[in-house]
Design an enzyme around this catalytic site. Structure first.
Site, PDB file in Angstrom:
ATOM      1  N   ASP A 111     -93.593 -68.462 -44.059  1.00 58.44           N
ATOM      2  CA  ASP A 111     -94.441 -68.517 -42.878  1.00 58.44           C
ATOM      3  C   ASP A 111     -95.793 -69.032 -43.333  1.00 58.44           C
ATOM      4  O   ASP A 111     -96.193 -68.855 -44.483  1.00 58.44           O
ATOM      5  CB  ASP A 111     -94.531 -67.180 -42.116  1.00 58.44           C
ATOM      6  CG  ASP A 111     -94.880 -65.965 -42.989  1.00 58.44           C
ATOM      7  OD1 ASP A 111     -94.491 -64.847 -42.625  1.00 58.44           O
ATOM      8  OD2 ASP A 111     -95.550 -66.162 -44.043  1.00 58.44           O
TER       9      ASP A 111
ATOM     10  N   GLU B 147     -90.353 -58.311 -55.710  1.00 60.47           N
ATOM     11  CA  GLU B 147     -91.774 -58.137 -56.040  1.00 60.47           C
ATOM     12  C   GLU B 147     -91.975 -57.258 -57.257  1.00 60.47           C
ATOM     13  O   GLU B 147     -92.761 -56.297 -57.226  1.00 60.47           O
ATOM     14  CB  GLU B 147     -92.511 -57.610 -54.797  1.00 60.47           C
ATOM     15  CG  GLU B 147     -92.380 -58.571 -53.605  1.00 60.47           C
ATOM     16  CD  GLU B 147     -92.966 -58.079 -52.307  1.00 60.47           C
ATOM     17  OE1 GLU B 147     -92.754 -58.758 -51.274  1.00 60.47           O
ATOM     18  OE2 GLU B 147     -93.638 -57.025 -52.312  1.00 60.47           O
TER      19      GLU B 147
ATOM     20  N   ASN C  64     -86.679 -61.814 -56.187  1.00 61.74           N
ATOM     21  CA  ASN C  64     -87.470 -62.368 -55.082  1.00 61.74           C
ATOM     22  C   ASN C  64     -88.931 -61.958 -55.258  1.00 61.74           C
ATOM     23  O   ASN C  64     -89.208 -60.808 -55.597  1.00 61.74           O
ATOM     24  CB  ASN C  64     -86.907 -61.799 -53.766  1.00 61.74           C
ATOM     25  CG  ASN C  64     -87.427 -62.489 -52.520  1.00 61.74           C
ATOM     26  OD1 ASN C  64     -87.465 -63.710 -52.459  1.00 61.74           O
ATOM     27  ND2 ASN C  64     -87.835 -61.691 -51.539  1.00 61.74           N
TER      28      ASN C  64
ATOM     29  N   HIS D 170     -95.133 -66.883 -48.355  1.00 67.37           N
ATOM     30  CA  HIS D 170     -96.000 -66.410 -47.272  1.00 67.37           C
ATOM     31  C   HIS D 170     -97.348 -67.099 -47.485  1.00 67.37           C
ATOM     32  O   HIS D 170     -98.152 -66.634 -48.283  1.00 67.37           O
ATOM     33  CB  HIS D 170     -96.169 -64.892 -47.334  1.00 67.37           C
ATOM     34  CG  HIS D 170     -94.928 -64.139 -47.002  1.00 67.37           C
ATOM     35  ND1 HIS D 170     -94.395 -64.113 -45.743  1.00 67.37           N
ATOM     36  CD2 HIS D 170     -94.104 -63.383 -47.786  1.00 67.37           C
ATOM     37  CE1 HIS D 170     -93.305 -63.359 -45.746  1.00 67.37           C
ATOM     38  NE2 HIS D 170     -93.101 -62.908 -46.972  1.00 67.37           N
TER      39      HIS D 170
ATOM     40  N   GLU E 233     -88.915 -66.458 -47.460  1.00 67.40           N
ATOM     41  CA  GLU E 233     -89.683 -65.740 -46.430  1.00 67.40           C
ATOM     42  C   GLU E 233     -90.835 -66.596 -45.909  1.00 67.40           C
ATOM     43  O   GLU E 233     -91.945 -66.114 -45.697  1.00 67.40           O
ATOM     44  CB  GLU E 233     -90.217 -64.414 -47.006  1.00 67.40           C
ATOM     45  CG  GLU E 233     -89.150 -63.508 -47.603  1.00 67.40           C
ATOM     46  CD  GLU E 233     -89.671 -62.164 -48.069  1.00 67.40           C
ATOM     47  OE1 GLU E 233     -88.942 -61.489 -48.817  1.00 67.40           O
ATOM     48  OE2 GLU E 233     -90.794 -61.773 -47.671  1.00 67.40           O
TER      49      GLU E 233
END
Ligand code: G3I
Length: 381
Positions: free
Chosen positions: A301, A192, A233, A269, A299
């Site tokens: 979801d 990030e 990432n 996400h 990651e």
């Protein structure tokens, strides 16, 4: 200096006296009482202990068939974020090893936990997760070496110059990657670093060194384990948009400097009410792959607001299936990790109240339509 706290010795003794499958009920491994720098991520709203919504409205029970086996047929790694504490739940541990071919420590390898005090490393919980993975023929993705979140206050208080920062980053990365040499296939070296609005994220690392902390971290990681694949990432960079454009330009710049960058992690996400266009996700993966980079979904979801309904679960299932299709059909992408094993162990309700039901299994480890849709994608090709 690497040391083992009383907790670690206790956990170590209990762990080995009771065999691999059931991790001991050790005292909360996260309670190092390490003071953290203020969390600057936009979505920092916490409400602990919200109960996971049961998202199981399908009449018929969907069997768990082992995603890892199905995905292996396509040379696809299918992984999950795993919490050491939850491995003491046998159902959870059993599902982790039967469904997933790779695991990412959800918190245990973050600076706050693995390097809680200057010069002192707490590797016990990371070691346990790596051992669990090895004993179940799973790969491990190290997460994450350099991140502005979950960074102990001692770092910002003791590091005030570029030299001191780069020296500490080198020590931190070399010690941890060196400790796990040959045991961790991929590392999220930096996490990030791109700001949501413009340029690079305003962090201690960037303020003191510009992007030099990145080349320093990647070079130190590569030196410590030349076989590990090293990633940048980030989130909200899955489709082509201003933020992913900045990540793309940064990757090109680092590669031009000869920095050992091997891949990008697209966190994914997603909000069910604001899904990216899949054709844009495909084009985005293709452009990073064209730089010679691997492109992993790291990651995943897909959260929904409010209680799940059959219709919302159907739309969620379609979204999961669509992303699996894009990954399977696009060169350069061969790894999908979901950010949690089940809705009961998802970060979403803890961080975004009124949101939840984001994963493939509900809070009772029952497969949701999304799970069946992913199985469908991995079966009918
Ligand atoms: O360690 C404390 C424990 O002592 C305390 O009793 C407990 C209750 O407050 O909290 C524990 O710390 C929590 C920690 O997770 C371990 O469970 C923190 O409050 C909580 O904020 C932290 O949340 C993690 C979050 O990163 C922190 O930023 C989530 O579990 C984790 O899923 C989430 O993961 C991040 C990725 O690393 C990077 N990308 C985004 C993703 C979601 O935010």
């Amino acid at each position: 200096m690497v040391h083992a706290s009383f907790t670690s010795i206790l956990a170590f003794f209990l762990f080995f006296s009771s065999g691999c499958a059931t991790a001991p009920k050790v005292e909360d491994p996260y309670s190092f009482g390490v003071e953290l720098m203020a969390d600057s991520s936009p979505e920092s709203a916490q409400n602990e202990g919200s109960s996971p919504a049961t998202a199981h409205t399908a009449a018929q029970e969907i069997p768990l068939v082992g995603l890892r086996g199905l995905a292996a047929a396509y040379h696809l790694d299918f992984g999950a974020a795993v919490a050491f504490k939850a491995l003491s739940i046998s159902k959870y541990a059993q599902i982790v090893s039967s469904e997933f071919s790779t695991l990412t420590p959800e918190n245990e390898m973050k600076w706050q936990y693995i390097h809680p005090v200057a010069g002192s490393y707490e590797l016990f919980f990371g070691d346990q997760l790596v051992q669990f993975a090895q004993s179940h023929q799973m790969k491990v993705r190290g997460h994450t070496l350099v991140w502005h979140n979950q960074l102990p206050r001692w770092v910002s208080e003791s590091v005030t110059t570029e030299d001191a920062l780069l020296k500490l980053v080198t020590e931190h990365v070399s010690t941890i990657v060196g400790h796990y040499r040959g045991k961790i296939a991929k590392w999220d070296v930096a996490n990030e670093v791109i700001d949501d609005a413009q340029g690079m994220r305003d962090t201690l690392f960037y303020r003191l060194s510009g992007t030099e902390f990145l080349s320093t971290a990647f070079r130190a990681a590569h030196e410590a384990d030349a076989d590990a694949l090293l990633y940048l990432n980030d989130y909200s960079v899955e489709a082509i948009n201003p933020k992913s454009n900045r990540l793309y330009e940064l990757c090109k710049a680092l590669l031009a400097q000869g920095v050992p960058l091997h891949g990008v992690g697209l966190q994914a996400h997603w909000d069910l009410d604001d899904l990216p266009s899949m054709s844009s996700v495909r084009k985005n993966i293709e452009r990073f792959a064209a730089l010679g980079l691997k492109v992993d979904i790291t990651e995943l979801d897909i959260r929904m607001k409010g209680a799940p309904t059959p219709e919302r679960l159907r739309v969620q299932a379609e979204a999961y299936a669509a992303l699996v299709r894009v990954v399977l059909d696009t060169e350069g992408s061969d790894s999908i990790t979901v950010w949690g094993v089940d809705d009961g162990h998802s970060w979403v309700p803890q961080w975004m109240s009124s949101y939840g039901s984001a994963l493939l299994l509900d809070g009772k480890y029952r497969a949701k339509q999304a799970y069946a849709a992913v199985v469908g994608e991995l079966s009918n090709r």
